[in-house]
Design an enzyme around this catalytic site. Structure first.
Site, PDB file in Angstrom:
ATOM      1  N   GLY A 202       0.655  -1.289  -0.107  1.00 34.78           N
ATOM      2  CA  GLY A 202       0.054  -0.007   0.093  1.00 34.78           C
ATOM      3  C   GLY A 202       0.736   1.113  -0.005  1.00 34.78           C
ATOM      4  O   GLY A 202       0.290   2.426  -0.166  1.00 34.78           O
TER       5      GLY A 202
ATOM      6  N   SER B 223       1.726  -7.809 -18.619  1.00 35.35           N
ATOM      7  CA  SER B 223       1.201  -8.046 -17.256  1.00 35.35           C
ATOM      8  C   SER B 223       0.341  -9.345 -17.395  1.00 35.35           C
ATOM      9  O   SER B 223      -0.387  -9.443 -18.264  1.00 35.35           O
ATOM     10  CB  SER B 223       0.442  -6.919 -17.033  1.00 35.35           C
ATOM     11  OG  SER B 223       1.333  -5.633 -16.996  1.00 35.35           O
TER      12      SER B 223
ATOM     13  N   HIS C  46      -1.685   0.140 -13.097  1.00 36.51           N
ATOM     14  CA  HIS C  46      -0.848   0.734 -14.428  1.00 36.51           C
ATOM     15  C   HIS C  46      -1.793   2.131 -15.013  1.00 36.51           C
ATOM     16  O   HIS C  46      -1.399   2.991 -15.454  1.00 36.51           O
ATOM     17  CB  HIS C  46      -0.800  -0.110 -15.590  1.00 36.51           C
ATOM     18  CG  HIS C  46       0.342  -1.269 -15.181  1.00 36.51           C
ATOM     19  ND1 HIS C  46       1.644  -0.677 -15.472  1.00 36.51           N
ATOM     20  CD2 HIS C  46       0.524  -2.552 -15.010  1.00 36.51           C
ATOM     21  CE1 HIS C  46       2.507  -1.689 -14.986  1.00 36.51           C
ATOM     22  NE2 HIS C  46       1.653  -2.909 -15.000  1.00 36.51           N
TER      23      HIS C  46
END
Length: 461
Positions: free
Chosen positions: A269, A298, A391
């Site tokens: 986080g 990815s 992303h």
């Protein structure tokens, strides 16, 4: 530890070493002494069982958080002063006392532990233990969540970009660093020393962030492949060896970010990956001015699970919005049974990719459904898929869905073998990031938008 005998319980230790705050805040109470903080670190380090550490963390969260009685008292005082004509200094002092009352006691403890030698590293591990205890349901509740949030906020300050060092890994890096890089790889596991040698060799780059207090200690790791095109298959990167030991810069057109892994679980986080990608892009631009494309390759964790859930749901309702009639017939013939029930069993394993008939039947519908999953499935308005959300927050474009981009068992069972490219157009990332974070708009390519439109049309039939 000074004066602390064996067998001391967590509750007894905390009550002995950290007495409660005075009921009234005439002045700020003194911070925990260095000896108290060292005792806490030593006592915690002596707890070998996960359950023992969880008990201490739970007691710390509940017994050393915000004193709500003091908050109520200070709040009443501030409200009373605001209703009467008073000097500004008197009101400001009362508000300062209220702010102090709102600070959990353990925050002061964490702050002063950070000043000890190795204190920041200790707190990173402590938060990792706290996250593990929460995942195991050993600790839970609002007090625990509040303490986790406070600690995460403090770590975010200590691990901001100004305190981070960018380091590159090569085959000549210390063995300890190579070992840590191998162990931290969570996306495409490293299987041997030759494997890691390939990933830090020619046409490959590996970078990590370290903290100024712990040089050569990886926090987050990014693997990059330097390729002649925007790659669509991960096996071409992690398994195939470059044909030459000497890099030909004329062949390098694209930088592929194919793995980013957190090496310290206590930093979950904390915004590290975004900073790392931006720093690496600048580093690569200096080394290869001719680079024209920056893209990820990815995985799509959660896609198979989502798809199986859709198959179950639509079977219960007795109709399908996932496949056209012709697709359903072709899939049923390929898998040898009713579409929803049989396909669920087939996709739960990874052997189906060995059948050309099944692969051919599934290519179009699963590519289309994957595009919808990434673009259309949301959580609080943002992309449901965590990798997509990462992303897109960075300003990347949802650019291309790649059928059978990952043929490893993990890739097949996790995302039906599909992978996705997120393209970074450097002149537009700030605009895309602002649009996504502000209006929750996802920037996608024509390929992806076309697949999404096909899904929406199919769903209305």
């Amino acid at each position: 530890m000074r004066g602390l005998g064996p067998g001391l319980t967590a509750g007894r230790f905390l009550s002995l070493r950290f007495p409660p705050r005075p009921p009234r805040l005439r002045e700020k109470t003194p911070a925990p002494a260095e000896g108290q903080c060292a005792d806490f670190v030593s006592f915690y380090g002596g707890l070998s069982e996960v359950s023992e550490r969880a008990e201490l963390l739970s007691r710390l969260a509940q017994g050393f958080g915000v004193d709500h009685g003091q908050v109520a008292e200070q709040s009443a005082g501030v409200l009373q002063l605001r209703q009467q004509p008073r000097e500004a200094a008197v009101l400001l002092l009362a508000e300062d006392r209220l702010r102090y009352a709102l600070v959990p006691r353990y925050r002061g403890l964490f702050h002063h532990i950070s000043k000890l030698d190795g204190g920041v590293r200790f707190l990173v591990q402590l938060r990792a233990d706290l996250l593990q205890a929460q995942s195991l349901k050993l600790v839970e509740g609002p007090h625990v969540r509040e303490m986790d949030g406070v600690l995460k906020s403090m770590l975010s300050e200590w691990f901001s970009s100004g305190f981070l060092n960018l380091e590159r890994v090569t085959w000549h890096s210390p063995c300890e660093v190579l070992q840590k890089i191998s162990e931290s790889e969570a996306v495409h596991p490293v299987r041997s020393w030759m494997d890691i040698k390939r990933r830090v060799g020619p046409y490959r780059r590996c970078y990590f962030f370290s903290h100024c207090s712990t040089p050569e200690e990886p926090l987050v790791v990014l693997h990059v492949a330097l390729t002649s095109e925007v790659t669509s298959n991960i096996q071409a990167i992690v398994k195939e060896c470059p044909s030459s030991e000497t890099e030909d810069k004329n062949r390098i057109v694209a930088a592929m970010f194919y793995s980013i892994s957190l090496a310290q679980q206590g930093l979950q986080g904390v915004e590290l990956g975004t900073f790392l990608i931006k720093r690496v892009i600048k580093e690569l631009q200096r080394e290869f001015p001719q680079l024209g494309a920056f893209s990820s390759l990815s995985p799509i964790p959660g896609f198979t699970k989502w798809l199986l859930g859709q198959l179950s749901s639509q079977k219960e309702h007795g109709h399908s919005q996932l496949f056209s009639d012709s697709e359903a017939q072709e899939i049923a013939a390929a898998v040898g049974g009713p579409v929803h029930e049989t396909l669920k069993a087939v996709l739960s394993g990874h052997e189906w990719v060995k059948s050309e008939k099944v692969v051919r039947a599934l290519q179009a519908p699963l590519t289309r459904l994957c595009a919808w999953y990434l673009y259309g499935e949301k959580h609080r308005g943002y992309a449901l898929n965590p990798v997509a959300n990462f992303h897109l927050q960075n300003g990347a474009v949802l650019w291309r869905i790649n059928w059978l981009g990952d043929l490893s068992p993990k890739g097949i069972t996790g995302s039906c073998g599909l992978m996705v490219n997120y393209r970074y157009y450097l002149d537009e990332t700030a605009t895309h990031s602002t649009a996504y974070l502000g209006s929750k708009h996802i920037k996608a390519s024509e390929q992806v938008l076309s697949l999404v439109a096909q899904h929406q049309k199919n769903s209305k039939l």
